[in-house]
Design a protein around this motif. Structure first.
Motif, PDB file in Angstrom:
ATOM      1  N   GLY A  58       0.804  -1.209   0.000  1.00  0.00           N
ATOM      2  CA  GLY A  58       0.000   0.000   0.000  1.00  0.00           C
ATOM      3  C   GLY A  58       0.841   1.266   0.000  1.00  0.00           C
ATOM      4  O   GLY A  58       2.073   1.221   0.023  1.00  0.00           O
ATOM      5  N   PRO A  59       0.193   2.426   0.000  1.00  0.00           N
ATOM      6  CA  PRO A  59       0.899   3.710  -0.032  1.00  0.00           C
ATOM      7  C   PRO A  59       1.368   4.126   1.352  1.00  0.00           C
ATOM      8  O   PRO A  59       1.156   3.400   2.340  1.00  0.00           O
ATOM      9  CB  PRO A  59      -0.171   4.671  -0.556  1.00  0.00           C
ATOM     10  N   TYR A  60       1.997   5.286   1.436  1.00  0.00           N
ATOM     11  CA  TYR A  60       2.304   5.868   2.735  1.00  0.00           C
ATOM     12  C   TYR A  60       0.984   6.235   3.420  1.00  0.00           C
ATOM     13  O   TYR A  60       0.030   6.683   2.778  1.00  0.00           O
ATOM     14  CB  TYR A  60       3.181   7.108   2.573  1.00  0.00           C
ATOM     15  N   ASP A  61       0.919   6.027   4.719  1.00  0.00           N
ATOM     16  CA  ASP A  61      -0.320   6.198   5.484  1.00  0.00           C
ATOM     17  C   ASP A  61      -0.574   7.678   5.740  1.00  0.00           C
ATOM     18  O   ASP A  61       0.085   8.296   6.575  1.00  0.00           O
ATOM     19  CB  ASP A  61      -0.216   5.437   6.808  1.00  0.00           C
ATOM     20  N   GLU A  62      -1.539   8.249   5.051  1.00  0.00           N
ATOM     21  CA  GLU A  62      -1.817   9.685   5.168  1.00  0.00           C
ATOM     22  C   GLU A  62      -2.522  10.055   6.466  1.00  0.00           C
ATOM     23  O   GLU A  62      -2.747  11.238   6.733  1.00  0.00           O
ATOM     24  CB  GLU A  62      -2.608  10.162   3.954  1.00  0.00           C
ATOM     25  N   ALA A  63      -2.850   9.062   7.294  1.00  0.00           N
ATOM     26  CA  ALA A  63      -3.380   9.362   8.626  1.00  0.00           C
ATOM     27  C   ALA A  63      -2.268   9.769   9.583  1.00  0.00           C
ATOM     28  O   ALA A  63      -2.536  10.277  10.677  1.00  0.00           O
ATOM     29  CB  ALA A  63      -4.122   8.155   9.188  1.00  0.00           C
ATOM     30  N   LEU A  64      -1.022   9.556   9.178  1.00  0.00           N
ATOM     31  CA  LEU A  64       0.127   9.876  10.023  1.00  0.00           C
ATOM     32  C   LEU A  64       0.719  11.227   9.620  1.00  0.00           C
ATOM     33  O   LEU A  64       0.920  11.490   8.435  1.00  0.00           O
ATOM     34  CB  LEU A  64       1.208   8.797   9.894  1.00  0.00           C
ATOM     35  N   GLU A  65       1.034  12.038  10.612  1.00  0.00           N
ATOM     36  CA  GLU A  65       1.724  13.297  10.344  1.00  0.00           C
ATOM     37  C   GLU A  65       3.232  13.073  10.246  1.00  0.00           C
ATOM     38  O   GLU A  65       3.937  13.778   9.531  1.00  0.00           O
ATOM     39  CB  GLU A  65       1.417  14.309  11.454  1.00  0.00           C
ATOM     40  N   THR A  66       3.725  12.082  10.994  1.00  0.00           N
ATOM     41  CA  THR A  66       5.150  11.753  11.024  1.00  0.00           C
ATOM     42  C   THR A  66       5.306  10.229  11.014  1.00  0.00           C
ATOM     43  O   THR A  66       4.309   9.503  10.919  1.00  0.00           O
ATOM     44  CB  THR A  66       5.824  12.319  12.293  1.00  0.00           C
ATOM     45  N   VAL A  67       6.517   9.751  11.131  1.00  0.00           N
ATOM     46  CA  VAL A  67       6.911   8.328  11.178  1.00  0.00           C
ATOM     47  C   VAL A  67       6.353   7.519  10.015  1.00  0.00           C
ATOM     48  O   VAL A  67       6.302   6.289  10.080  1.00  0.00           O
ATOM     49  CB  VAL A  67       6.572   7.640  12.537  1.00  0.00           C
ATOM     50  N   GLU A  68       5.937   8.201   8.938  1.00  0.00           N
ATOM     51  CA  GLU A  68       5.379   7.483   7.799  1.00  0.00           C
ATOM     52  C   GLU A  68       6.399   6.562   7.141  1.00  0.00           C
ATOM     53  O   GLU A  68       6.054   5.504   6.615  1.00  0.00           O
ATOM     54  CB  GLU A  68       4.815   8.458   6.767  1.00  0.00           C
ATOM     55  N   ASP A  69       7.683   6.947   7.205  1.00  0.00           N
ATOM     56  CA  ASP A  69       8.721   6.107   6.617  1.00  0.00           C
ATOM     57  C   ASP A  69       8.902   4.825   7.438  1.00  0.00           C
ATOM     58  O   ASP A  69       8.981   3.726   6.877  1.00  0.00           O
ATOM     59  CB  ASP A  69      10.036   6.875   6.487  1.00  0.00           C
ATOM     60  N   TRP A  70       8.949   4.962   8.769  1.00  0.00           N
ATOM     61  CA  TRP A  70       9.088   3.778   9.639  1.00  0.00           C
ATOM     62  C   TRP A  70       7.913   2.824   9.434  1.00  0.00           C
ATOM     63  O   TRP A  70       8.103   1.603   9.288  1.00  0.00           O
ATOM     64  CB  TRP A  70       9.172   4.218  11.097  1.00  0.00           C
ATOM     65  N   ASP A  71       6.703   3.363   9.404  1.00  0.00           N
ATOM     66  CA  ASP A  71       5.513   2.538   9.188  1.00  0.00           C
ATOM     67  C   ASP A  71       5.599   1.798   7.853  1.00  0.00           C
ATOM     68  O   ASP A  71       5.287   0.599   7.768  1.00  0.00           O
ATOM     69  CB  ASP A  71       4.275   3.432   9.219  1.00  0.00           C
ATOM     70  N   PHE A  72       6.058   2.482   6.815  1.00  0.00           N
ATOM     71  CA  PHE A  72       6.191   1.868   5.497  1.00  0.00           C
ATOM     72  C   PHE A  72       7.266   0.792   5.495  1.00  0.00           C
ATOM     73  O   PHE A  72       7.081  -0.296   4.934  1.00  0.00           O
ATOM     74  CB  PHE A  72       6.508   2.962   4.471  1.00  0.00           C
ATOM     75  N   TYR A  73       8.404   1.048   6.142  1.00  0.00           N
ATOM     76  CA  TYR A  73       9.479   0.048   6.190  1.00  0.00           C
ATOM     77  C   TYR A  73       9.050  -1.193   6.970  1.00  0.00           C
ATOM     78  O   TYR A  73       9.460  -2.316   6.642  1.00  0.00           O
ATOM     79  CB  TYR A  73      10.739   0.638   6.828  1.00  0.00           C
ATOM     80  N   LEU A  74       8.251  -1.001   8.002  1.00  0.00           N
ATOM     81  CA  LEU A  74       7.733  -2.159   8.728  1.00  0.00           C
ATOM     82  C   LEU A  74       6.880  -3.031   7.816  1.00  0.00           C
ATOM     83  O   LEU A  74       6.978  -4.272   7.837  1.00  0.00           O
ATOM     84  CB  LEU A  74       6.897  -1.702   9.932  1.00  0.00           C
ATOM     85  N   ARG A  75       6.021  -2.408   7.025  1.00  0.00           N
ATOM     86  CA  ARG A  75       5.167  -3.167   6.125  1.00  0.00           C
ATOM     87  C   ARG A  75       5.980  -3.890   5.051  1.00  0.00           C
ATOM     88  O   ARG A  75       5.630  -5.002   4.640  1.00  0.00           O
ATOM     89  CB  ARG A  75       4.126  -2.241   5.489  1.00  0.00           C
ATOM     90  N   ILE A  76       7.069  -3.250   4.615  1.00  0.00           N
ATOM     91  CA  ILE A  76       7.931  -3.915   3.624  1.00  0.00           C
ATOM     92  C   ILE A  76       8.638  -5.115   4.248  1.00  0.00           C
ATOM     93  O   ILE A  76       8.580  -6.240   3.734  1.00  0.00           O
ATOM     94  CB  ILE A  76       8.980  -2.939   3.070  1.00  0.00           C
ATOM     95  N   THR A  77       9.332  -4.886   5.362  1.00  0.00           N
ATOM     96  CA  THR A  77      10.166  -5.946   5.944  1.00  0.00           C
ATOM     97  C   THR A  77       9.340  -7.080   6.546  1.00  0.00           C
ATOM     98  O   THR A  77       9.873  -8.162   6.791  1.00  0.00           O
ATOM     99  CB  THR A  77      11.121  -5.374   7.002  1.00  0.00           C
ATOM    100  N   ALA A  78       8.058  -6.856   6.803  1.00  0.00           N
ATOM    101  CA  ALA A  78       7.199  -7.944   7.255  1.00  0.00           C
ATOM    102  C   ALA A  78       6.951  -8.953   6.139  1.00  0.00           C
ATOM    103  O   ALA A  78       6.604 -10.116   6.404  1.00  0.00           O
ATOM    104  CB  ALA A  78       5.868  -7.388   7.758  1.00  0.00           C
ATOM    105  N   ARG A  79       7.181  -8.534   4.883  1.00  0.00           N
ATOM    106  CA  ARG A  79       6.897  -9.408   3.742  1.00  0.00           C
ATOM    107  C   ARG A  79       8.120  -9.693   2.869  1.00  0.00           C
ATOM    108  O   ARG A  79       8.199 -10.741   2.235  1.00  0.00           O
ATOM    109  CB  ARG A  79       5.814  -8.772   2.852  1.00  0.00           C
ATOM    110  N   PHE A  80       9.051  -8.734   2.812  1.00  0.00           N
ATOM    111  CA  PHE A  80      10.165  -8.849   1.876  1.00  0.00           C
ATOM    112  C   PHE A  80      11.495  -8.610   2.581  1.00  0.00           C
ATOM    113  O   PHE A  80      11.540  -8.110   3.706  1.00  0.00           O
ATOM    114  CB  PHE A  80      10.029  -7.816   0.748  1.00  0.00           C
TER     115      PHE A  80
END
Length: 297
Positions: free
Chosen positions: A168-190
């Motif tokens: 999915g995309p970067y989470d627009e509900a977040l004002e910050t830490v969007e990169d950390w959230d995205f990296y978690l989603r990546i490394t959980a699968r890849f």
């Protein structure tokens, strides 16, 4: 992709930094996140990249995540990297990271060694006054390590664009830490690769600066704490929805017991240290020695 907002001096530097790359087959998308569009266009037209740059306005209501998603949606490149307007690269960043992903088809992205560069304003120019390694000694990227704290920044990560189709995309509900959230989603699968050796990315910081030139990690420190907790709560709720409350309740109890035990042991140690200090004063100070002799008599 470059995110920017009312920081033309940083944007000038960022575009010059990209133009200095030894790898030149890269399209550049500059996303204006609610700033003055005319200033962005003026900087782009004056840059050496003007033929390779597209300028977009961030989708309403704007923000870091909306800017990132706007740029990614408008691009067609195989690989993506967020080059925020105030950060910098080694001239070989793109050539080496692109070569790595070309030769490692099973890795979703690649991370490079990074330095924090501290800078301040001197006579109208941003001047470096110190630099330190960011996560010195890091040799790999793991999902387990990211669960604790973010160990990467956008300027350090080149990744495959089609990863967004899965996580999915970067989470627009977040004002910050969007990169950390995205990296978690990546490394959980890849898997994410790591390029050891030379420092190839520079994360600039200006701890004392406020306003438009500030770093989000300092200017939005409270939002980082809030959004970190929001990500953890969101994912825990997802887990509980399928697995139940049992394990979280047990872990919460264990955390409380460990905390209470630590407080108890610290209290005992402090009491012992206080007694030892008092005894040492009594033993060494001449007045106390005399008083003890008088009391003894």
């Amino acid at each position: 992709m470059v995110r920017t907002k009312d920081r033309p001096d940083f944007l000038v530097r960022a575009l010059s930094d990209i133009a200095a790359q030894s790898f030149t087959d890269a399209a550049v998308v500059v996303v204006n996140d609610g700033g003055l569009r005319a200033d962005v266009e003026r900087v782009v037209l004056a840059s050496a990249l003007t033929e390779r740059v597209s300028v977009l306005d961030s989708a309403a209501p704007g923000g870091r995540c909306a800017a990132a998603n706007t740029g990614i949606a408008a691009s067609e490149s195989e690989y993506v990297v967020l080059h925020d307007d105030d950060d910098l690269w080694h001239p070989d960043f793109l050539s080496r990271t692109v070569a790595y992903l070309d030769s490692h088809p099973h890795d979703a992205g690649v991370v490079v060694p990074t330095e924090i560069v501290y800078e301040r304003r001197v006579v109208g120019e941003w001047v470096e006054y110190d630099r330190v390694p960011f996560w010195n000694g890091m040799t790999a990227v793991s999902f387990t390590a990211l669960l604790e704290v973010n160990r990467m920044v956008p300027i350090s990560v080149l990744y495959r664009r089609d990863v967004h189709d899965t996580v999915g995309p970067y989470d627009e509900a977040l004002e910050t830490v969007e990169d950390w959230d995205f990296y978690l989603r990546i490394t959980a699968r890849f898997a994410l690769g790591f390029l050891p050796g030379d420092v190839l990315a520079y994360w600039t910081q200006r701890p004392a600066v406020t306003g438009s030139s500030a770093n989000s990690m300092f200017e939005l420190a409270g939002a980082h704490v809030r959004d970190d907790a929001a990500v953890r709560d969101r994912e825990l709720r997802k887990w509980v929805a399928t697995q139940g409350l049992g394990l979280p309740l047990y872990l919460a109890q264990m955390e409380r017991q460990i905390r209470e035990r630590l407080v108890h042991e610290m209290t005992i140690q402090l009491d012992r240290q206080r007694r030892e200090i008092v005894d040492e004063i009594y033993a060494r100070h001449p007045v106390w020695r005399r008083l003890r002799r008088l009391f003894g008599r």
